[in-house]
Write a protein that holds these residues in place. Structure first.
Motif, PDB file in Angstrom:
ATOM      1  N   TYR A  87     -35.471  -3.309 -15.589  1.00 49.93           N
ATOM      2  CA  TYR A  87     -36.236  -2.825 -14.733  1.00 49.93           C
ATOM      3  C   TYR A  87     -37.589  -3.849 -14.783  1.00 49.93           C
ATOM      4  N   ARG A  88     -38.010  -4.371 -13.721  1.00 46.34           N
ATOM      5  CA  ARG A  88     -39.126  -5.173 -13.873  1.00 46.34           C
ATOM      6  C   ARG A  88     -39.987  -4.652 -12.698  1.00 46.34           C
ATOM      7  N   PRO A  89     -41.373  -4.280 -13.134  1.00 46.51           N
ATOM      8  CA  PRO A  89     -42.184  -3.629 -12.196  1.00 46.51           C
ATOM      9  C   PRO A  89     -42.879  -4.789 -11.170  1.00 46.51           C
ATOM     10  N   ALA A  90     -43.357  -4.333 -10.229  1.00 50.31           N
ATOM     11  CA  ALA A  90     -43.916  -5.536  -9.397  1.00 50.31           C
ATOM     12  C   ALA A  90     -45.088  -6.309 -10.081  1.00 50.31           C
ATOM     13  N   ASN A  91     -45.152  -7.678  -9.969  1.00 47.95           N
ATOM     14  CA  ASN A  91     -46.124  -8.455 -10.309  1.00 47.95           C
ATOM     15  C   ASN A  91     -46.109  -8.152 -11.935  1.00 47.95           C
ATOM     16  N   ALA A  92     -45.004  -7.822 -12.467  1.00 46.10           N
ATOM     17  CA  ALA A  92     -45.218  -7.898 -14.058  1.00 46.10           C
ATOM     18  C   ALA A  92     -44.850  -8.979 -14.699  1.00 46.10           C
ATOM     19  N   ASP A  93     -44.975  -9.195 -16.055  1.00 51.39           N
ATOM     20  CA  ASP A  93     -44.580 -10.423 -16.670  1.00 51.39           C
ATOM     21  C   ASP A  93     -43.582 -10.039 -17.647  1.00 51.39           C
ATOM     22  N   PHE A  94     -42.906  -8.990 -17.731  1.00 46.31           N
ATOM     23  CA  PHE A  94     -42.120  -8.339 -18.910  1.00 46.31           C
ATOM     24  C   PHE A  94     -41.086  -7.696 -17.859  1.00 46.31           C
TER      25      PHE A  94
END
Length: 487
Positions: free
Chosen positions: A357-364
């Protein structure tokens, strides 16, 4: 020069030069004619077998123009024959060509008697070994003779030194001395413009060896010395060290190659030893290396499997394979290099965070295992944080992404986290055998090729000396005074 046969009236005028003769053999009736006499003296057999020159023909030998003035076939025993061609130049000087078994000797008369001993003779300060003493008679003849043609028993005594010989011809009280050298078939053909010569068999009495053994030995010795000097330079001009060392994650090279840092190899050509280690256990891994020469763009490719298996069977444990493998890239010259590296392991090396899972605009990215724990991987520093509760993880997500800290946002995040697919066995399975360690060492200069070359030079030198001895033994086969008689 005209000489009319008093018996058949044939004009024997084959010669283009004039010289005084005592006898001639008529080319038509083959009678031996004494000049100034008309009576029949003797019919002489015409030289035919293996005779390639004719009376009166002209040729240039050693820069001098000669004419063949007579041909005599000598006979020894019942079936040994050789041919002698008498030559005369325009100044009246005599020379001789002797041919036996296809081997030719060019002889000139000498006006001195050489010193003779029991087994050798001396002439011009050089020793000649006695070869043979041969009694012979005239079997056939043709041409013009300055002296009477001797049909009685004559004796030849021959002495040899390499490609030179001296001989003494004795007939009654008449003694003549000669000095001769080997002359090649090619020179005879060129001199007289003939195409075919008698078949050559055996080894001629003064036939030279195929090449100069002494010079060849000197060349081999100088070559060996130069090789030794070059090898010494190669050994002293470089150091042996580890030139490359890197741990490669299987996940980083899935379906692609990694370009390593450049490294320098200096000195002479030598093997580059590669050591590969992977923590395989009842599994396998493979590493592929392409060594790229940055100066020439030449590429050397190598691939190696690493595998280790063990178990327990019939009350006994067993194991095979190893977790490390070594291999050499041979003959690598000096220069700037880098590796192109590919690797894979059994079961693949999928990174679960790439599908997490990768949230929007996230770097993780976030994954969840079958125990209900969550793991967050930071893209920047590749660090992984562990969370046992969804609330703590949701708070961290909102803080990292700047999402509003509200009941609605938390509820949405909780729903996403609780319903995430599970990565079974993470992180144990993911961390097991994650990489392969590669070390490249610039080995000492190999002496193997150096040794092979020296051995080949020595063998070649021994072989040519053996060939020369065999050749000389064959040359003296017909001699009763052979220096190889005890072989």
């Amino acid at each position: 020069m005209d000489h009319i046969c008093p018996l058949c009236r044939t004009n024997n005028n084959e010669m283009a030069i004039d010289f005084a003769i005592e006898e001639f053999i008529c080319s038509h009736c083959h009678n031996l004619i004494t000049l100034g006499q008309s009576a029949q003296k003797k019919i002489v057999k015409k030289p035919v077998e293996n005779v390639v020159l004719e009376v009166g023909c002209k040729g240039i030998l050693h820069g001098t123009e000669y004419w063949v003035i007579n041909i005599v076939i000598k006979k020894y025993g019942s079936n040994t024959f050789w041919r002698e061609y008498s030559l005369k130049d325009r100044a009246g000087n005599n020379a001789y060509l002797s041919e036996s078994d296809g081997h030719w000797v060019f002889l000139r008369p000498v006006d001195f008697a050489f010193k003779e001993f029991k087994y050798y003779a001396e002439a011009d300060g050089k020793k000649y070994r006695w070869y043979e003493t041969t009694p012979c008679t005239v079997h056939a003849a043709a041409g013009f003779f300055e002296d009477k043609l001797p049909f009685g028993l004559a004796t030849y005594k021959e002495y040899v030194n390499g490609t030179e010989m001296i001989s003494r011809e004795e007939y009654g009280k008449s003694v003549q001395f000669f000095k001769g050298n080997h002359i090649s078939r090619a020179e005879i053909k060129k001199a007289f413009g003939i195409l075919e010569l008698p078949y050559r068999s055996g080894t001629g009495i003064v036939q030279p060896f195929y090449f100069n053994v002494k010079q060849c030995t000197n060349i081999m010795a100088i070559t060996a010395l130069l090789i030794c000097v070059l090898q010494l330079y190669v050994v002293t001009s470089r150091t042996n060290k580890t030139v490359f060392e890197q741990s490669i994650n299987f996940a980083d090279v899935t379906d692609k190659e990694v370009v390593s840092k450049s490294f320098v190899l200096s000195g002479g050509s030598a093997p580059l030893k590669v050591h590969a280690f992977s923590d395989v256990d009842n599994s396998w891994a493979n590493v592929g290396l392409s060594l790229v020469n940055e100066n020439t763009n030449e590429v050397i490719y190598a691939s190696k499997d690493i595998e280790k298996y063990s178990g327990y069977e019939d009350g006994e444990s067993w194991s095979e394979g190893s977790q490390s493998e070594d291999f050499n890239l041979c003959g690598i010259p000096a220069g700037n290099y880098h590796f192109l590296i590919s690797a894979e392991k059994e079961g693949g090396a999928k990174d679960p965070f790439k599908t997490g899972y990768r949230p929007a605009n996230a770097d993780f990215s976030i994954v969840k295992n079958d125990a209900g724990n969550f793991f967050l991987k930071n893209d920047k520093d590749q660090t992984i944080s562990t969370y046992n509760e969804t609330e703590a993880l949701a708070n961290d997500i909102m803080q990292r992404t700047g999402l509003p800290n509200s009941i609605k946002t938390k509820g949405k995040l909780d729903s996403i986290l609780l319903n995430m697919p599970q990565e079974y066995g993470y992180p144990e399975n993911y961390d097991k055998n994650p990489s392969v360690d590669i070390t490249a060492t610039w080995l000492p200069v190999s002496f193997w090729n150096f040794g092979i070359v020296l051995v080949c030079l020595i063998i070649f030198t021994v072989v040519i000396h053996w060939m020369k001895r065999t050749f000389e033994t064959g040359k003296w086969n017909n001699s009763s005074n052979s220096p190889y008689a005890d072989n």
